[in-house]
Enzyme design. Structure first.
Site, mmCIF file in Angstrom:
data_model
loop_
_atom_site.group_PDB
_atom_site.id
_atom_site.type_symbol
_atom_site.label_atom_id
_atom_site.label_comp_id
_atom_site.label_asym_id
_atom_site.label_seq_id
_atom_site.Cartn_x
_atom_site.Cartn_y
_atom_site.Cartn_z
ATOM 1 N N GLY A 1 0.821 -1.201 0.000
ATOM 2 C CA GLY A 1 0.000 0.000 0.000
ATOM 3 C C GLY A 1 0.855 1.252 0.000
ATOM 4 O O GLY A 1 1.969 1.284 -0.537
ATOM 5 N N SER A 2 0.354 2.292 0.635
ATOM 6 C CA SER A 2 1.026 3.597 0.581
ATOM 7 C C SER A 2 2.356 3.638 1.315
ATOM 8 O O SER A 2 3.135 4.580 1.134
ATOM 9 C CB SER A 2 0.102 4.687 1.139
ATOM 10 O OG SER A 2 -0.999 4.864 0.280
ATOM 11 N N VAL A 3 2.644 2.638 2.153
ATOM 12 C CA VAL A 3 3.964 2.566 2.785
ATOM 13 C C VAL A 3 5.046 2.495 1.702
ATOM 14 O O VAL A 3 6.158 3.006 1.877
ATOM 15 C CB VAL A 3 4.031 1.346 3.733
ATOM 16 C CG1 VAL A 3 5.467 1.064 4.153
ATOM 17 C CG2 VAL A 3 3.164 1.586 4.967
ATOM 18 N N PHE A 4 4.717 1.892 0.566
ATOM 19 C CA PHE A 4 5.681 1.730 -0.523
ATOM 20 C C PHE A 4 6.013 3.063 -1.186
ATOM 21 O O PHE A 4 7.012 3.168 -1.905
ATOM 22 C CB PHE A 4 5.118 0.752 -1.564
ATOM 23 C CG PHE A 4 6.144 0.172 -2.497
ATOM 24 C CD1 PHE A 4 7.171 -0.615 -2.018
ATOM 25 C CD2 PHE A 4 6.067 0.411 -3.857
ATOM 26 C CE1 PHE A 4 8.111 -1.168 -2.873
ATOM 27 C CE2 PHE A 4 7.000 -0.131 -4.728
ATOM 28 C CZ PHE A 4 8.035 -0.924 -4.235
ATOM 29 N N LYS A 5 5.190 4.079 -0.936
ATOM 30 C CA LYS A 5 5.467 5.396 -1.506
ATOM 31 C C LYS A 5 6.802 5.959 -0.987
ATOM 32 O O LYS A 5 7.422 6.773 -1.679
ATOM 33 C CB LYS A 5 4.323 6.368 -1.191
ATOM 34 C CG LYS A 5 3.017 6.028 -1.912
ATOM 35 C CD LYS A 5 1.873 6.902 -1.443
ATOM 36 C CE LYS A 5 0.569 6.524 -2.140
ATOM 37 N NZ LYS A 5 -0.600 7.275 -1.631
#
Length: 600
Positions: free
Chosen positions: A320-324
């Protein structure tokens, strides 16, 4: 006069008498020769054999090493356990003895016979062959009271592993169980009935935990009863080991995950040591020590919540957005983004006929890099993903530790997945489509990571770029495996954005805010399935559990010379901030107790 010899010329046959006398003399010589052979020529040998019939040697079990937490609190100990063995040399009637063993212990007679048949070739006739590995005190008392009537039966005392916190530490310690046929074949130091590590640290550190057996010599009577004993060699206990785990922190993590599924990791970013390693739900390690029944094993194996799964290292999820964080770092590394340059977010972006929507329906407006990370703007990263492409993102992610094993000293770790063009061609025989770059940029699509991989990556952002091997043993030196391909200035940009995500008025991790601690974070919400229009219209609590999004929170906290990384993943927790945030906040409260005069 004998009528048989009427004539004076007739005499009794002398040849037969001489033959009889010769046979008697020959027989006497044979006996004398045999007596000489047995008593004189082989006398010493048979004297030794007779002595051996009275003196027996058996092994003394060595206790496994103790396991403690970082403060010296016991996690795994040894307790005396009682087993029922049979010495074949002393047993007069095996069949009758088997029936009596079944009657006393409740073990079915066919099973008793099966155990005996399976193990008899590995156990010498004068050594106890274990028929029942675990006896209750009542069973021991009954057997001892009747042992005189059943020669050959013997109660054997062995150390038994006991886990003080069976469920809490199961995915770290693992468990021991009786060695199987393959293990007995491969290790000459193992005997039938020995326990060996099967999972967790018990398995990985088996040779360190296992001690060295001793030897005992016993004088026995005709029934096999021990009269005198002498220790020939004292057993040597296994090595005691202290873990990096903090028991109080581990307990808190277990309490926070009560009724939930997921994982939480607390890591020291400067040396890689893990202070908490929680996977939920869990199982009781002690249930395997005494032997799990087939019924209980099937129940545990088929549990829909998968308690046997170590979610910290064996479960991999869309990040999810942690990968951003990684995608932003990738853009900085390739000099393909200006941190100050803004991108307009109207709530969606188009690629051909496809529409990719931001989580914020009406859009975020103009966003620079820090704002995009703080507010987790999807459109900003959609466009960054189009610029970078899968080749750059995948290459950078792999250099950042994703898609490979962390090297932690636990078995069955999974590497996750960072997709590439080649991988998709091999897996699906399809080309990589441009739209998949957009999904990858926000941590969706094919990308899969473990909570521990995320913790290691965030630790590298905090410690200056060093990717360290996560460690579970106290006192081990930091083991640097690689370095992030970033400059210190680029790392600082990411770190400042994470702090603003907590301290800023629009940050998605605002619930972690503390005045007395510097905390940085990044939330993530990872879709499990593509939501239908019907599911999109539902309130969160009405969405079926298995369709709910996973909730991520990746964070770090600093105060004084102490700093920690806390990563939490709650399966089907819906939203990173509300699903994982409260758990992370509670962990920081324990790590950094509020100071006097300061607000939490």
């Amino acid at each position: 006069m004998n009528p048989l010899y009427e004539s004076k010329t007739q005499q009794p046959p002398r040849g037969g008498l001489i033959l009889l006398q010769g046979l008697i003399i020959l027989l006497f010589c044979i006996f004398a020769l045999r007596f000489w052979y047995l008593q004189i020529h082989k006398g010493a040998y048979f004297e030794e054999q007779a002595r051996n019939n009275q003196l027996r040697q058996d092994q003394l079990y060595a206790p496994r090493g103790l396991i403690r937490d970082r403060e010296g609190r016991l996690l795994a100990v040894n307790e005396p356990a009682y087993a029922l063995g049979i010495v074949r040399e002393d047993c007069k009637d095996l069949e009758a003895t088997f029936r009596k063993v079944s009657e006393w212990t409740g073990v079915e007679l066919p099973k008793v016979k099966k155990i005996f048949k399976k193990q008899r070739r590995r156990v010498k006739p004068f050594e106890p062959l274990i028929l029942v590995p675990n006896l209750s005190f009542e069973q021991v008392a009954r057997i001892e009271a009747n042992s005189m009537h059943w020669p050959g039966l013997e109660v054997v005392v062995r150390p038994k592993r006991n886990y003080m916190y069976g469920r809490l530490m199961a995915h770290v310690l693992g468990y021991v169980a009786e060695a199987d046929e393959e293990e007995l074949e491969n290790d000459p130091n193992l005997s039938v009935g020995d326990s060996v590590g099967k999972q967790g640290l018990e398995s990985v550190l088996e040779k360190r935990f296992r001690g060295v057996k001793g030897r005992r010599q016993s004088e026995v009577d005709a029934t096999g009863r021990r009269l005198k004993q002498k220790i020939l060699k004292n057993p040597v206990a296994g090595e005691d080991i202290d873990l990096s785990i903090d028991l109080d922190l581990q307990k808190l993590g277990g309490e926070l995950f009560e009724g939930k599924a997921g994982a939480i990791v607390v890591m020291n970013p400067d040396n890689g040591q893990l202070l908490a390693f929680v996977s939920a739900p869990s199982y009781d390690s002690n249930s395997f020590v005494s032997g799990l029944s087939t019924k209980d094993w099937v129940k545990l194996r088929d549990d829909p919540m998968h308690p046997l799964q170590n979610r910290v290292i064996q479960s991999v999820y869309p990040p999810g957005s942690v990968f951003k964080l990684a995608v932003a770092a990738c853009g900085l590394h390739y000099n393909m983004l200006d941190p100050k340059e803004t991108t307009f977010c109207p709530g969606y972006t188009k690629l051909g006929k496809y529409v990719f929507r931001c989580w914020k329906k009406w859009g975020h407006g103009d966003m620079n890099l820090q704002q995009a990370l703080v507010q987790s703007c999807d459109v900003y990263f959609y466009k960054l993903g189009m610029k970078l492409g899968v080749d750059r993102i995948s290459d950078f992610a792999k250099k950042s530790g994703f898609g490979s094993l962390t090297g932690i000293s636990l078995p069955h770790e999974k590497p996750g997945l960072i997709p590439t063009r080649e991988w998709k061609r091999r897996r699906f025989n399809e080309i990589w489509h441009p739209g998949e770059n957009l999904n990858l940029a926000i941590g969706q699509g094919y990308a899969l990571v473990s909570p521990l991989q995320v913790a290691r990556f965030v630790s590298a952002l905090i410690n200056g770029g060093r990717l360290l091997r996560p460690q579970l043993l106290k006192g081990e030196p930091a083991d640097e495996q690689a370095r992030l391909p970033l400059t210190s200035e680029q790392i600082e940009i990411i770190k400042k954005a994470m702090i603003e995500t907590v301290d800023g008025p629009r940050g998605t991790a605002r619930r972690l805010r503390r005045k007395d601690v510097v905390i940085g974070g990044k939330t993530g919400t990872a879709q499990v399935v593509k939501l239908t229009d019907e599911l999109k219209e539902m309130d969160d609590e009405d969405i079926p559990y298995k369709y709910r999004d996973h909730a991520w929170m990746a964070s770090f906290g600093e105060r004084g010379d102490k700093r920690y990384v806390v990563v939490c993943m709650v399966e089907h927790g819906l939203h990173g901030s509300s699903g994982a945030g409260p758990l992370v906040k509670a962990m920081y409260k324990r790590l950094f107790p509020p100071q006097d005069g300061k607000k939490k």
